[in-house]
Design a protein around this motif. Structure first.
Motif, PDB file in Angstrom:
ATOM      1  N   ARG A 654       0.861  -1.174   0.000  1.00  0.00           N
ATOM      2  CA  ARG A 654       0.000   0.000   0.000  1.00  0.00           C
ATOM      3  C   ARG A 654       0.903   1.230   0.000  1.00  0.00           C
ATOM      4  N   PRO A 655       1.536   1.554  -1.148  1.00  0.00           N
ATOM      5  CA  PRO A 655       2.489   2.660  -1.178  1.00  0.00           C
ATOM      6  C   PRO A 655       1.840   4.020  -0.997  1.00  0.00           C
ATOM      7  N   SER A 656       0.532   4.118  -1.260  1.00  0.00           N
ATOM      8  CA  SER A 656      -0.149   5.395  -1.096  1.00  0.00           C
ATOM      9  C   SER A 656      -1.633   5.141  -0.965  1.00  0.00           C
ATOM     10  N   LEU A 657      -2.361   6.209  -0.709  1.00  0.00           N
ATOM     11  CA  LEU A 657      -3.807   6.076  -0.654  1.00  0.00           C
ATOM     12  C   LEU A 657      -4.397   5.813  -2.026  1.00  0.00           C
ATOM     13  N   ARG A 658      -3.570   5.902  -3.091  1.00  0.00           N
ATOM     14  CA  ARG A 658      -4.049   5.748  -4.457  1.00  0.00           C
ATOM     15  C   ARG A 658      -3.859   4.357  -5.021  1.00  0.00           C
ATOM     16  N   PHE A 659      -3.233   3.480  -4.266  1.00  0.00           N
ATOM     17  CA  PHE A 659      -2.969   2.161  -4.835  1.00  0.00           C
ATOM     18  C   PHE A 659      -2.733   1.131  -3.734  1.00  0.00           C
ATOM     19  N   ASN A 660      -3.251  -0.058  -3.948  1.00  0.00           N
ATOM     20  CA  ASN A 660      -2.914  -1.185  -3.075  1.00  0.00           C
ATOM     21  C   ASN A 660      -2.984  -2.464  -3.888  1.00  0.00           C
ATOM     22  N   ALA A 661      -2.218  -3.464  -3.472  1.00  0.00           N
ATOM     23  CA  ALA A 661      -2.204  -4.752  -4.151  1.00  0.00           C
ATOM     24  C   ALA A 661      -1.927  -5.842  -3.129  1.00  0.00           C
ATOM     25  N   TYR A 662      -2.346  -7.046  -3.450  1.00  0.00           N
ATOM     26  CA  TYR A 662      -2.093  -8.174  -2.553  1.00  0.00           C
ATOM     27  C   TYR A 662      -1.859  -9.436  -3.381  1.00  0.00           C
ATOM     28  N   ALA A 663      -1.143 -10.370  -2.799  1.00  0.00           N
ATOM     29  CA  ALA A 663      -0.929 -11.689  -3.397  1.00  0.00           C
ATOM     30  C   ALA A 663      -0.797 -12.697  -2.263  1.00  0.00           C
ATOM     31  N   ASN A 664      -1.630 -13.706  -2.274  1.00  0.00           N
ATOM     32  CA  ASN A 664      -1.624 -14.755  -1.259  1.00  0.00           C
ATOM     33  C   ASN A 664      -1.412 -16.096  -1.946  1.00  0.00           C
ATOM     34  N   ALA A 665      -0.573 -16.934  -1.385  1.00  0.00           N
ATOM     35  CA  ALA A 665      -0.257 -18.219  -2.002  1.00  0.00           C
ATOM     36  C   ALA A 665      -0.232 -19.306  -0.944  1.00  0.00           C
ATOM     37  N   ALA A 666      -0.645 -20.503  -1.339  1.00  0.00           N
ATOM     38  CA  ALA A 666      -0.597 -21.667  -0.455  1.00  0.00           C
ATOM     39  C   ALA A 666      -0.174 -22.881  -1.271  1.00  0.00           C
ATOM     40  N   TRP A 667       0.898 -23.535  -0.830  1.00  0.00           N
ATOM     41  CA  TRP A 667       1.295 -24.828  -1.380  1.00  0.00           C
ATOM     42  C   TRP A 667       1.000 -25.870  -0.315  1.00  0.00           C
ATOM     43  N   THR A 668       0.124 -26.814  -0.641  1.00  0.00           N
ATOM     44  CA  THR A 668      -0.358 -27.778   0.341  1.00  0.00           C
ATOM     45  C   THR A 668      -0.151 -29.193  -0.176  1.00  0.00           C
ATOM     46  N   ASP A 669       0.524 -29.991   0.605  1.00  0.00           N
ATOM     47  CA  ASP A 669       0.759 -31.398   0.282  1.00  0.00           C
ATOM     48  C   ASP A 669       0.015 -32.223   1.319  1.00  0.00           C
ATOM     49  N   ALA A 670      -1.209 -32.651   0.973  1.00  0.00           N
ATOM     50  CA  ALA A 670      -2.073 -33.374   1.899  1.00  0.00           C
ATOM     51  C   ALA A 670      -2.282 -34.787   1.372  1.00  0.00           C
ATOM     52  N   THR A 671      -1.824 -35.788   2.124  1.00  0.00           N
ATOM     53  CA  THR A 671      -1.854 -37.165   1.634  1.00  0.00           C
ATOM     54  C   THR A 671      -2.264 -38.132   2.744  1.00  0.00           C
ATOM     55  N   TYR A 672      -2.841 -39.254   2.305  1.00  0.00           N
ATOM     56  CA  TYR A 672      -3.023 -40.389   3.210  1.00  0.00           C
ATOM     57  C   TYR A 672      -1.655 -41.047   3.386  1.00  0.00           C
ATOM     58  N   ARG A 673      -1.195 -41.179   4.611  1.00  0.00           N
ATOM     59  CA  ARG A 673       0.066 -41.884   4.840  1.00  0.00           C
ATOM     60  C   ARG A 673      -0.187 -43.385   4.917  1.00  0.00           C
ATOM     61  N   THR A 674      -1.231 -43.796   5.619  1.00  0.00           N
ATOM     62  CA  THR A 674      -1.657 -45.195   5.623  1.00  0.00           C
ATOM     63  C   THR A 674      -3.180 -45.230   5.535  1.00  0.00           C
ATOM     64  N   PHE A 675      -3.688 -45.909   4.533  1.00  0.00           N
ATOM     65  CA  PHE A 675      -5.129 -46.113   4.347  1.00  0.00           C
ATOM     66  C   PHE A 675      -5.275 -47.388   3.521  1.00  0.00           C
ATOM     67  N   THR A 676      -5.341 -48.523   4.199  1.00  0.00           N
ATOM     68  CA  THR A 676      -5.263 -49.821   3.519  1.00  0.00           C
ATOM     69  C   THR A 676      -6.616 -50.415   3.162  1.00  0.00           C
ATOM     70  N   ASP A 677      -7.706 -49.902   3.749  1.00  0.00           N
ATOM     71  CA  ASP A 677      -9.025 -50.466   3.448  1.00  0.00           C
ATOM     72  C   ASP A 677      -9.972 -49.398   2.920  1.00  0.00           C
ATOM     73  N   ALA A 678      -9.469 -48.580   2.014  1.00  0.00           N
ATOM     74  CA  ALA A 678     -10.269 -47.515   1.422  1.00  0.00           C
ATOM     75  C   ALA A 678     -11.256 -48.078   0.405  1.00  0.00           C
ATOM     76  N   PRO A 679     -12.350 -47.368   0.149  1.00  0.00           N
ATOM     77  CA  PRO A 679     -13.208 -47.763  -0.961  1.00  0.00           C
ATOM     78  C   PRO A 679     -12.431 -47.642  -2.260  1.00  0.00           C
ATOM     79  N   CYS A 680     -12.650 -48.575  -3.171  1.00  0.00           N
ATOM     80  CA  CYS A 680     -11.941 -48.537  -4.445  1.00  0.00           C
ATOM     81  C   CYS A 680     -12.568 -47.500  -5.371  1.00  0.00           C
ATOM     82  N   PRO A 681     -11.794 -46.939  -6.284  1.00  0.00           N
ATOM     83  CA  PRO A 681     -12.356 -46.010  -7.264  1.00  0.00           C
ATOM     84  C   PRO A 681     -13.264 -46.760  -8.228  1.00  0.00           C
ATOM     85  N   PRO A 682     -14.115 -46.058  -8.980  1.00  0.00           N
ATOM     86  CA  PRO A 682     -15.072 -46.758  -9.853  1.00  0.00           C
ATOM     87  C   PRO A 682     -14.399 -47.693 -10.859  1.00  0.00           C
TER      88      PRO A 682
END
Length: 832
Positions: A654-682
C-alpha cells in the motif's frame, strides 16, 4: 474424455497470460498518483477498516492505522498475533461479491469449500476438517464457524449470505485452547458490525445478468444514553445456471433472505450487554448436476451405464457439461432455515475482562434430491428433512499485565438433531438396478414403489475447560502454553423400515426372490449407539519480536478431533444384524507443527506474512469399506494416518492512498500416509470378489475381479489443490463527479487452484482440472459515502467444475456441478 477447465479455444497458458496482462494494466494504472504521494500511511492505532480505509485481503493492512482482530479472544493487531491468519474486510467482501463462505475461498487460498447441497457441505482448511463426500450428523467438524463468538455447529450456515460483516478472520491450525469448541484444522471467525451511539446507516443495491438482484441495508443508532440498536437485512436472488429439460425451468438458483437485530446496553464504562437475534432462509430449486462423462468399471458390460441407458432408450440431453442441460425428473429443493438468539456480556472486573456468551440456535432443513442423477424414474423420491436445536454457554476471563497474561475459559454445548428420511424407487429401477440375467429385472413392479423410511436421532453434549498463559521471560520473547480438557457424549438412534410397492415389509428373514432383490437395493436396519470420552490436549507457542516490525513464532500442538457415531447406517452381517463395532468412530489424534514470520517494511507500506506447517493425524476419520467385517458397505471409520504440510505467504503493498495490491499463495501437500481399506475407485469397483489365489484385474476390465478394498496410502486427499493463489490490486485517481469529491477506481481480483481429486479415493475419472478466475470492477467512491461500480465476475468465462460426483452402483456415470459462468452487473451503495 478430457475434462477441460478452460474456455473453449483459450489454452491455459494464454488464459494465465491474459490474467497476468490484466493485472499488469492495473499495476501501471495509478503510477502518476503514486509518484505524487508516497508518504507512509498514518500509524495511529485508532483508525479501523471502513469505506475510506479499505483493508488488504490476507494481511488486513489498511491505509489508516491498525486493523484489530479478536482471533485470540482479545483485541490486538493482526501483526501481533502469532497465528497464521487471513483477514478479509467487509468492504472487500462486498466489492468482490464474496457473500458466503463458498465465494470466500477465492480470496483465501488455504480454505477449501465443496457443496452438493447445504447439508452435504465441506469446509476445510489446509485440506482437513471433515471427511469429503459423506455427511454424517454424528461426526464433528474440524473447522469451527463463529459469528460474534457464537459457535455454529451446522456447516449448512456456510451457504448463507454474510450479513452486515465488518471482517472475517480465517485462522489456520488448531485453536482448542482459545475457542469454545475444539477445532483441529482452524476456525472462521466472523465479526459483524455492532450497534453504535452515533447514528449511521448503509444501503446497497445490485442488479446483474441472470436476473441477479441483491439488496443490503443496515441502520444503527442510540435509543437512549445507555442503549443502542442495530438492524440489518440482506436479500439475494438469481436465476439458476442449469436448464432442466424435464421441468422446463432453470435450477440451482439463489434465493436468500437474512435479518439480524442487535440491542446494546452500556450502563457503565466497565459493562456492556448485547442481545442479538438473526434469521436466514433459502428456498431455491436446487441442487442439480449435469452429465459429464462415463468411465469403464469392472461390472459386466450389460450393467454399465451405456448398456443400461440403451436398454431403456435413454440418453442425456447433452454430453457437453457446459451446455448446462440436465433432465432430472425427481423434485428438487434445498429449503434451509437457520436462526437463533444470543446474549453477550463483557465486564471489566478489575482483575480481568469476564465475557459470557449464551446462545440458542436452530436449523431446519427440507431437501429433495434426484439420487439417480438421470431423467429415468429410478429413484423418484429422496429426502432427509432434519431439525436441529443447539445451546451453547461460554465463559472467559482474560487479564494480566506486564510480563504475564492469561485467558481462562469454560464451554458447554448441547445439540439435538432429528431427521426423517425417505427414499422411493420408481418404474425404471428394476431394469437399472437388478442384474439383467435375473428375470426379475424385466418386471418393473419388483422395485417400483419400494420405499425406505428412515428415522435418525442424535443427542450431542460437549463440555470443556481451557486456558492459555502469556509469559514474557525476556524482552521481546513471549511463551504461550495452553491446555484443554474436553468431555464428549453422543447418543444416536438409526432406524430404516423398508416396504415394497405391495405394502409388504422387506425383512432379512424372507427368502422370497422378490424380497431378496428388493433387500439388495434398500435394506432395513435399526440400532442405537452411545459414545463417551474424555480428551486432554495442549499447545505451546513461542514468539519473538526481532524488531518493532518483525515477529517470528513457532507452535507445537497436540490435540484431537472428537470421536463420533455413524448415523447413516452401518454394515450388516449375513443375517441382517448391524455390526455395532462399526457404529462408533474413535477420536483423531493430531500433532501440529508450525513456524511463521510477520513483517512490515517500506515504512509500513508493505506487509509480508509467512508460515510453514505440518500436521500429522492418526485415526483419521474417513469413508471406508472394511473387508474384515465381511461387507462392502461404505461408512465412516478410522482410516489410518494422514499428513498435511505446506507453505503459505500473504503479501500486501500500500504505497499510497491511491494504490494497493495483494498476493496470497498456499502450497499444500495433503496425503493419506496409511489407508489400507479404502473404498476402491469406480474403475476398480463392481466386479466379482477375488477367491483364494486370484488377483484383481486391471482397472476398467468389464466383468473382472475387483479388490475387496484398496490401499491408497500415499494418495492425495480429496478436494485439495497443491497450489492455490489469490491476487488483486486497486488503483484510484481523485475526481469530482456530480459535485461530489471522490475517486474513480479500477480493481481486479483473481484466484487460481491447481487440479484436485473430487472423490474420497482418487480416480482417473474424477480429477478436476486446475482453473483461474478473474473478477473486475470499475467505479466511483465519493467522500460523502456514495459509491457506484460496475463489476464482472469470471471475466474470461472460464469453464470449470466445482465438484464431480460418482453416483452409487458403479455404472461408470460421472456427474458434476459446473461453476458459474461470466456474470456482470452494477452496484449502488451509500454509507452515512
Amino acid at each position: 474424455m478430457h475434462l477441460t477447465s478452460r474456455r473453449s479455444g483459450l489454452p491455459g497458458s494464454n488464459h494465465l497470460a491474459s490474467t497476468a496482462l490484466a493485472t499488469a494494466l492495473i499495476l501501471t494504472f495509478p503510477v502518476s498518483a503514486m509518484a505524487q504521494t508516497l508518504e507512509a500511511p498514518p500509524q495511529g492505532a485508532e483508525a479501523g477498516a471502513g469505506p475510506d480505509n479499505p483493508t488488504s485481503v490476507g494481511t488486513g493492512a489498511a491505509d489508516h492505522g491498525e486493523i484489530f482482530v479478536t482471533a485470540r479472544r482479545r483485541t490486538e493487531t493482526v501483526q501481533d498475533v502469532p497465528i497464521a491468519i487471513s483477514v478479509v474486510g467487509g468492504e472487500h467482501i462486498d466489492a468482490t461479491g464474496s457473500f458466503n463462505v463458498g465465494r470466500l475461498q477465492q480470496l483465501t487460498p488455504t480454505l477449501q469449500y465443496y457443496s452438493t447441497n447445504p447439508r452435504n457441505t465441506a469446509v476445510n482448511i489446509r485440506g482437513i476438517g471433515v471427511p469429503f463426500g459423506l455427511t454424517n450428523d454424528g461426526i464433528e467438524q474440524g473447522v469451527g464457524i463463529y459469528v460474534d463468538d457464537v459457535y455454529f455447529a451446522r456447516v449448512a450456515s456456510a451457504t448463507f449470505d454474510f450479513l452486515d460483516v465488518e471482517r472475517i478472520e480465517v485462522l489456520r491450525g488448531p485453536q482448542g485452547t482459545l475457542y469454545g469448541k475444539n477445532t483441529t484444522a482452524g476456525a472462521i471467525n466472523i465479526a459483524t458490525r455492532q450497534p453504535t451511539f452515533d447514528f449511521e446507516g448503509r444501503a446497497e443495491v445490485s442488479v446483474g445478468n441472470l436476473d441477479f438482484r441483491q439488496a443490503k441495508a443496515a441502520v444503527s443508532g442510540p435509543l437512549s444514553e445507555t442503549v443502542a440498536a442495530r438492524l440489518a437485512l440482506s436479500s439475494t436472488s438469481r436465476r439458476g445456471t442449469l436448464w432442466n429439460t424435464t421441468s422446463g425451468r432453470w435450477i440451482n438458483a439463489q434465493d436468500n433472505l437474512g435479518l439480524r437485530a442487535q440491542l446494546l446496553w452500556q450502563p457503565s464504562a466497565s459493562l456492556s450487554i448485547t442481545l442479538a437475534g438473526d434469521y436466514s432462509q433459502q428456498d431455491p430449486e436446487c441442487c442439480g448436476t449435469v452429465y459429464v462423462r462415463t468411465g469403464r468399471t469392472q461390472r459386466a458390460l450389460n450393467r454399465q451405464y451405456e448398456a443400461l441407458a440403451a436398454a431403456q432408450g435413454y440418453a442425456p440431453p447433452s454430453t457437453d457439461a457446459f451446455d448446462r442441460l440436465t433432465d432430472l425428473d425427481a423434485s428438487l429443493n434445498a429449503g434451509n432455515k437457520v436462526g437463533g438468539a444470543s446474549l453477550k456480556a463483557v465486564w471489566d472486573t478489575g482483575i480481568g475482562t469476564l465475557t459470557s456468551v449464551s446462545a440458542w440456535r436452530f436449523w431446519d432443513w427440507k431437501p429433495e434430491n434426484d439420487r439417480d442423477f438421470t431423467g429415468l424414474g429410478i429413484t423418484t423420491l429422496s429426502q432427509n428433512p432434519s431439525q436441529q436445536d443447539q445451546y451453547t454457554q461460554e465463559l472467559r476471563l482474560s487479564g494480566g499485565e506486564g510480563a504475564l497474561g492469561y485467558t481462562l475459559g469454560a464451554f458447554f454445548f448441547q445439540q439435538s438433531v432429528d431427521t426423517q428420511g425417505s427414499q422411493q424407487q420408481g418404474p425404471a429401477a428394476s431394469a437399472w438396478l437388478i442384474n439383467p440375467s435375473n428375470p426379475l429385472s424385466a418386471d418393473p413392479s419388483v422395485l417400483d414403489g419400494l420405499t425406505a423410511t428412515n428415522t435418525i436421532g442424535l443427542d450431542n453434549t460437549s463440555a470443556a475447560l481451557y486456558g492459555q498463559v502469556n509469559w514474557q521471560p525476556l524482552a521481546g520473547l513471549t511463551l504461550r502454553p495452553g491446555v484443554r480438557l474436553n468431555y464428549d457424549s453422543k447418543d444416536g438412534d438409526y432406524a430404516s423400515v423398508v416396504t415394497n410397492g405391495e405394502g409388504q415389509r422387506v425383512t432379512y428373514q424372507s427368502t422370497d426372490p422378490r424380497i431378496v432383490a428388493q433387500r439388495a437395493v434398500l435394506a432395513p436396519q435399526a440400532f442405537s449407539v452411545d459414545y463417551e470420552d474424555w480428551n486432554f490436549s495442549y499447545d505451546l507457542t513461542a514468539s519473538y519480536e526481532v524488531s518493532d516490525e518483525v515477529l517470528v513464532y513457532a507452535t507445537y500442538a497436540h490435540t484431537f478431533k472428537s470421536g463420533g457415531v455413524n448415523l447413516n447406517g452401518v454394515p450388516s452381517d449375513a443375517d441382517g444384524r448391524p455390526i455395532l463395532e462399526a457404529a462408533t468412530v474413535a477420536p483423531e489424534t493430531v500433532n501440529h507443527y508450525e513456524i511463521g514470520m510477520k513483517a512490515r517494511f517500506w515504512d509500513r507500506r508493505a506487509t509480508l506474512n509467512l508460515a510453514a506447517f505440518r500436521t500429522d493425524i492418526a485415526n483419521y476419520q474417513a469413508l471406508v469399506t472394511n473387508g474384515s467385517l465381511g461387507v462392502l458397505r461404505g461408512y465412516l471409520a478410522n482410516a489410518g494416518q494422514v499428513r498435511t504440510q505446506g507453505l503459505e505467504a500473504d503479501l500486501s503493498i500500500r504505497p499510497s492512498l491511491r494504490f494497493n495490491a495483494y498476493a496470497n499463495a498456499a502450497w499444500t501437500d495433503a496425503t493419506y500416509r496409511t489407508f489400507t481399506d479404502a473404498p476402491c475407485p469406480p474403475e476398480l469397483s463392481g466386479g466379482a470378489s477375488p477367491q483364494a489365489g486370484q488377483e484383481p484385474d486391471q482397472p476398467g476390465t468389464p466383468g473382472g475381479i475387483s479388490p475387496v478394498n484398496c490401499d491408497i496410502s500415499g494418495a492425495r486427499l480429496p478436494g485439495v489443490s497443491k497450489l492455490a493463489l489469490a491476487y488483486g490490486a486497486e488503483g484510484n485517481v481523485p475526481v469530482t463527479l456530480l459535485g461530489q469529491e471522490g475517486a474513480v477506481y479500477l480493481g481486479i481480483d483473481g484466484s487460481y487452484r491447481s487440479r484436485f481429486s473430487s472423490n474420497p479415493t482418487p480416480s482417473a475419472y474424477t480429477w478436476v482440472e486446475g482453473y483461474a478466475l478473474t473478477n473486475l470492477r470499475l467505479g466511483f467512491r465519493g467522500e460523502a459515502g456514495f459509491e457506484i461500480f460496475g463489476w464482472v465476475r469470471n471475466l474470461f468465462d472460464t469453464r470449470y467444475f466445482e465438484q464431480l460426483q460418482v453416483p452409487g452402483g458403479n455404472t461408470g456415470l460421472i456427474v458434476g456441478t459446473p461453476g458459474d459462468p461470466r456474470t456482470y452487473g452494477l452496484t449502488l451503495k451509500h454509507v452515512f
